[in-house]
Design a protein around this motif. Structure first.
Motif, PDB file in Angstrom:
ATOM      1  N   LYS A   1       0.856  -1.187   0.000  1.00  0.00           N
ATOM      2  CA  LYS A   1       0.000   0.000   0.000  1.00  0.00           C
ATOM      3  C   LYS A   1       0.889   1.233   0.000  1.00  0.00           C
ATOM      4  O   LYS A   1       1.795   1.353   0.825  1.00  0.00           O
ATOM      5  CB  LYS A   1      -0.902   0.023   1.237  1.00  0.00           C
ATOM      6  CG  LYS A   1      -1.904  -1.100   1.265  1.00  0.00           C
ATOM      7  CD  LYS A   1      -2.756  -1.031   2.518  1.00  0.00           C
ATOM      8  CE  LYS A   1      -3.702  -2.223   2.558  1.00  0.00           C
ATOM      9  NZ  LYS A   1      -4.512  -2.209   3.778  1.00  0.00           N
ATOM     10  N   ILE A   2       0.611   2.146  -0.917  1.00  0.00           N
ATOM     11  CA  ILE A   2       1.397   3.374  -1.025  1.00  0.00           C
ATOM     12  C   ILE A   2       0.460   4.562  -0.931  1.00  0.00           C
ATOM     13  O   ILE A   2      -0.552   4.620  -1.636  1.00  0.00           O
ATOM     14  CB  ILE A   2       2.178   3.426  -2.353  1.00  0.00           C
ATOM     15  CG1 ILE A   2       3.219   2.308  -2.383  1.00  0.00           C
ATOM     16  CG2 ILE A   2       2.823   4.782  -2.551  1.00  0.00           C
ATOM     17  CD1 ILE A   2       4.020   2.238  -3.646  1.00  0.00           C
ATOM     18  N   LYS A   3       0.812   5.506  -0.046  1.00  0.00           N
ATOM     19  CA  LYS A   3       0.102   6.782   0.042  1.00  0.00           C
ATOM     20  C   LYS A   3       1.086   7.850  -0.389  1.00  0.00           C
ATOM     21  O   LYS A   3       2.113   8.051   0.252  1.00  0.00           O
ATOM     22  CB  LYS A   3      -0.375   7.055   1.467  1.00  0.00           C
ATOM     23  CG  LYS A   3      -1.533   6.211   1.892  1.00  0.00           C
ATOM     24  CD  LYS A   3      -2.052   6.639   3.252  1.00  0.00           C
ATOM     25  CE  LYS A   3      -3.242   5.781   3.631  1.00  0.00           C
ATOM     26  NZ  LYS A   3      -3.841   6.233   4.901  1.00  0.00           N
ATOM     27  N   GLY A   4       0.782   8.495  -1.512  1.00  0.00           N
ATOM     28  CA  GLY A   4       1.678   9.516  -2.032  1.00  0.00           C
ATOM     29  C   GLY A   4       1.706   9.485  -3.542  1.00  0.00           C
ATOM     30  O   GLY A   4       1.003   8.702  -4.177  1.00  0.00           O
ATOM     31  N   ASP A   5       2.528  10.337  -4.124  1.00  0.00           N
ATOM     32  CA  ASP A   5       2.605  10.474  -5.571  1.00  0.00           C
ATOM     33  C   ASP A   5       3.756   9.649  -6.139  1.00  0.00           C
ATOM     34  O   ASP A   5       4.799   9.512  -5.509  1.00  0.00           O
ATOM     35  CB  ASP A   5       2.788  11.941  -5.952  1.00  0.00           C
ATOM     36  CG  ASP A   5       1.601  12.792  -5.534  1.00  0.00           C
ATOM     37  OD1 ASP A   5       0.529  12.228  -5.266  1.00  0.00           O
ATOM     38  OD2 ASP A   5       1.754  14.029  -5.477  1.00  0.00           O
ATOM     39  N   ILE A   6       3.533   9.125  -7.341  1.00  0.00           N
ATOM     40  CA  ILE A   6       4.541   8.323  -8.032  1.00  0.00           C
ATOM     41  C   ILE A   6       4.782   8.956  -9.398  1.00  0.00           C
ATOM     42  O   ILE A   6       3.832   9.243 -10.124  1.00  0.00           O
ATOM     43  CB  ILE A   6       4.063   6.868  -8.213  1.00  0.00           C
ATOM     44  CG1 ILE A   6       3.815   6.219  -6.858  1.00  0.00           C
ATOM     45  CG2 ILE A   6       5.060   6.074  -9.033  1.00  0.00           C
ATOM     46  CD1 ILE A   6       3.113   4.879  -6.949  1.00  0.00           C
ATOM     47  N   GLU A   7       6.055   9.161  -9.757  1.00  0.00           N
ATOM     48  CA  GLU A   7       6.434   9.648 -11.076  1.00  0.00           C
ATOM     49  C   GLU A   7       7.468   8.709 -11.654  1.00  0.00           C
ATOM     50  O   GLU A   7       8.420   8.337 -10.969  1.00  0.00           O
ATOM     51  CB  GLU A   7       7.015  11.060 -10.996  1.00  0.00           C
ATOM     52  CG  GLU A   7       6.017  12.130 -10.658  1.00  0.00           C
ATOM     53  CD  GLU A   7       6.619  13.536 -10.730  1.00  0.00           C
ATOM     54  OE1 GLU A   7       7.687  13.698 -11.362  1.00  0.00           O
ATOM     55  OE2 GLU A   7       6.017  14.431 -10.151  1.00  0.00           O
ATOM     56  N   THR A   8       7.300   8.329 -12.928  1.00  0.00           N
ATOM     57  CA  THR A   8       8.264   7.456 -13.575  1.00  0.00           C
ATOM     58  C   THR A   8       8.370   7.805 -15.053  1.00  0.00           C
ATOM     59  O   THR A   8       7.398   8.243 -15.667  1.00  0.00           O
ATOM     60  CB  THR A   8       7.888   5.971 -13.390  1.00  0.00           C
ATOM     61  OG1 THR A   8       8.877   5.159 -14.050  1.00  0.00           O
ATOM     62  CG2 THR A   8       6.523   5.646 -13.961  1.00  0.00           C
ATOM     63  N   ASN A   9       9.554   7.599 -15.609  1.00  0.00           N
ATOM     64  CA  ASN A   9       9.753   7.789 -17.042  1.00  0.00           C
ATOM     65  C   ASN A   9       9.407   6.526 -17.819  1.00  0.00           C
ATOM     66  O   ASN A   9       9.298   6.556 -19.029  1.00  0.00           O
ATOM     67  CB  ASN A   9      11.206   8.182 -17.328  1.00  0.00           C
ATOM     68  CG  ASN A   9      11.510   9.581 -16.852  1.00  0.00           C
ATOM     69  OD1 ASN A   9      10.661  10.456 -16.881  1.00  0.00           O
ATOM     70  ND2 ASN A   9      12.724   9.798 -16.394  1.00  0.00           N
ATOM     71  N   GLY A  10       9.251   5.409 -17.110  1.00  0.00           N
ATOM     72  CA  GLY A  10       8.956   4.137 -17.761  1.00  0.00           C
ATOM     73  C   GLY A  10       7.560   3.645 -17.452  1.00  0.00           C
ATOM     74  O   GLY A  10       6.700   4.386 -17.006  1.00  0.00           O
ATOM     75  N   ASP A  11       7.356   2.358 -17.681  1.00  0.00           N
ATOM     76  CA  ASP A  11       6.079   1.713 -17.417  1.00  0.00           C
ATOM     77  C   ASP A  11       5.965   1.361 -15.941  1.00  0.00           C
ATOM     78  O   ASP A  11       6.979   1.204 -15.255  1.00  0.00           O
ATOM     79  CB  ASP A  11       5.944   0.424 -18.242  1.00  0.00           C
ATOM     80  CG  ASP A  11       5.992   0.686 -19.740  1.00  0.00           C
ATOM     81  OD1 ASP A  11       5.825   1.851 -20.150  1.00  0.00           O
ATOM     82  OD2 ASP A  11       6.198  -0.277 -20.493  1.00  0.00           O
ATOM     83  N   ILE A  12       4.735   1.206 -15.466  1.00  0.00           N
ATOM     84  CA  ILE A  12       4.510   0.800 -14.081  1.00  0.00           C
ATOM     85  C   ILE A  12       3.320  -0.152 -14.029  1.00  0.00           C
ATOM     86  O   ILE A  12       2.314   0.065 -14.694  1.00  0.00           O
ATOM     87  CB  ILE A  12       4.316   2.012 -13.141  1.00  0.00           C
ATOM     88  CG1 ILE A  12       4.205   1.536 -11.687  1.00  0.00           C
ATOM     89  CG2 ILE A  12       3.116   2.842 -13.550  1.00  0.00           C
ATOM     90  CD1 ILE A  12       4.321   2.665 -10.666  1.00  0.00           C
ATOM     91  N   LYS A  13       3.496  -1.224 -13.252  1.00  0.00           N
ATOM     92  CA  LYS A  13       2.423  -2.184 -13.025  1.00  0.00           C
ATOM     93  C   LYS A  13       2.040  -2.119 -11.557  1.00  0.00           C
ATOM     94  O   LYS A  13       2.892  -2.227 -10.674  1.00  0.00           O
ATOM     95  CB  LYS A  13       2.870  -3.596 -13.387  1.00  0.00           C
ATOM     96  CG  LYS A  13       1.765  -4.624 -13.184  1.00  0.00           C
ATOM     97  CD  LYS A  13       2.183  -6.017 -13.594  1.00  0.00           C
ATOM     98  CE  LYS A  13       1.012  -6.973 -13.394  1.00  0.00           C
ATOM     99  NZ  LYS A  13       1.375  -8.352 -13.660  1.00  0.00           N
ATOM    100  N   ILE A  14       0.744  -1.949 -11.288  1.00  0.00           N
ATOM    101  CA  ILE A  14       0.256  -1.810  -9.924  1.00  0.00           C
ATOM    102  C   ILE A  14      -0.649  -2.991  -9.600  1.00  0.00           C
ATOM    103  O   ILE A  14      -1.738  -3.114 -10.163  1.00  0.00           O
ATOM    104  CB  ILE A  14      -0.508  -0.478  -9.748  1.00  0.00           C
ATOM    105  CG1 ILE A  14       0.411   0.699 -10.084  1.00  0.00           C
ATOM    106  CG2 ILE A  14      -1.081  -0.368  -8.333  1.00  0.00           C
ATOM    107  CD1 ILE A  14      -0.293   2.034 -10.203  1.00  0.00           C
ATOM    108  N   ASP A  15      -0.174  -3.867  -8.701  1.00  0.00           N
ATOM    109  CA  ASP A  15      -0.984  -4.987  -8.223  1.00  0.00           C
ATOM    110  C   ASP A  15      -1.389  -4.781  -6.766  1.00  0.00           C
ATOM    111  O   ASP A  15      -2.142  -5.568  -6.224  1.00  0.00           O
ATOM    112  CB  ASP A  15      -0.222  -6.315  -8.359  1.00  0.00           C
ATOM    113  CG  ASP A  15      -0.209  -6.816  -9.794  1.00  0.00           C
ATOM    114  OD1 ASP A  15      -1.242  -6.695 -10.469  1.00  0.00           O
ATOM    115  OD2 ASP A  15       0.834  -7.316 -10.239  1.00  0.00           O
TER     116      ASP A  15
END
Length: 127
Positions: free
Chosen positions: A20-34
């Motif tokens: 569990k993540i509370k906050g912002d995520i920034e990425t230059n690539g792909d992201i998979k969220i399970d």
């Protein structure tokens, strides 16, 4: 002049089940969220919300596949795919939309072509 260093990311970023993540995520690539994310996700690539993935917040990306649950605002510059197991509640702005039979979509959708050509990781300017 100095160049901004943006490493090529051949492997996607992953948020696994039970995380569990509370906050912002920034990425230059792909992201998979399970897992679960409460906050904003910005990606210059593809965002994939897995079947057990839950995202509450705002997503900005180039392409997005949703198998799980999304609640919030989503801006996709190219293709948003809602898979048969997906549940999306909120506002959608996208270039193209694909909805499989069985997907649940409650909200608004804007496909007027006013989406940006590419996604920026910079926050929106306040007016």
């Amino acid at each position: 002049m100095a160049k901004n260093f943006e490493p090529e990311n051949k492997l996607p970023n992953m948020i696994g089940p039970g995380t569990k993540i509370k906050g912002d995520i920034e990425t230059n690539g792909d992201i998979k969220i399970d897992g679960a994310v409460e906050g904003n996700v910005v990606s210059k690539g593809r965002v994939l919300i897995g079947q057990n993935g839950v995202v509450n917040g705002e997503v900005k990306c180039t392409n997005c596949d949703i198998y799980g649950t999304f609640d919030g605002k989503i801006l996709v510059s190219e293709l948003l795919s809602l898979k048969s197991s997906s549940k999306l509640t909120g506002d959608v702005k996208t270039g193209k939309l694909s909805i499989e039979p069985g997907a649940i979509f409650t909200g608004t959708c804007d496909m007027t072509g006013n989406t940006p050509a590419s996604v920026s990781t910079k926050p929106d300017a306040k007016k």
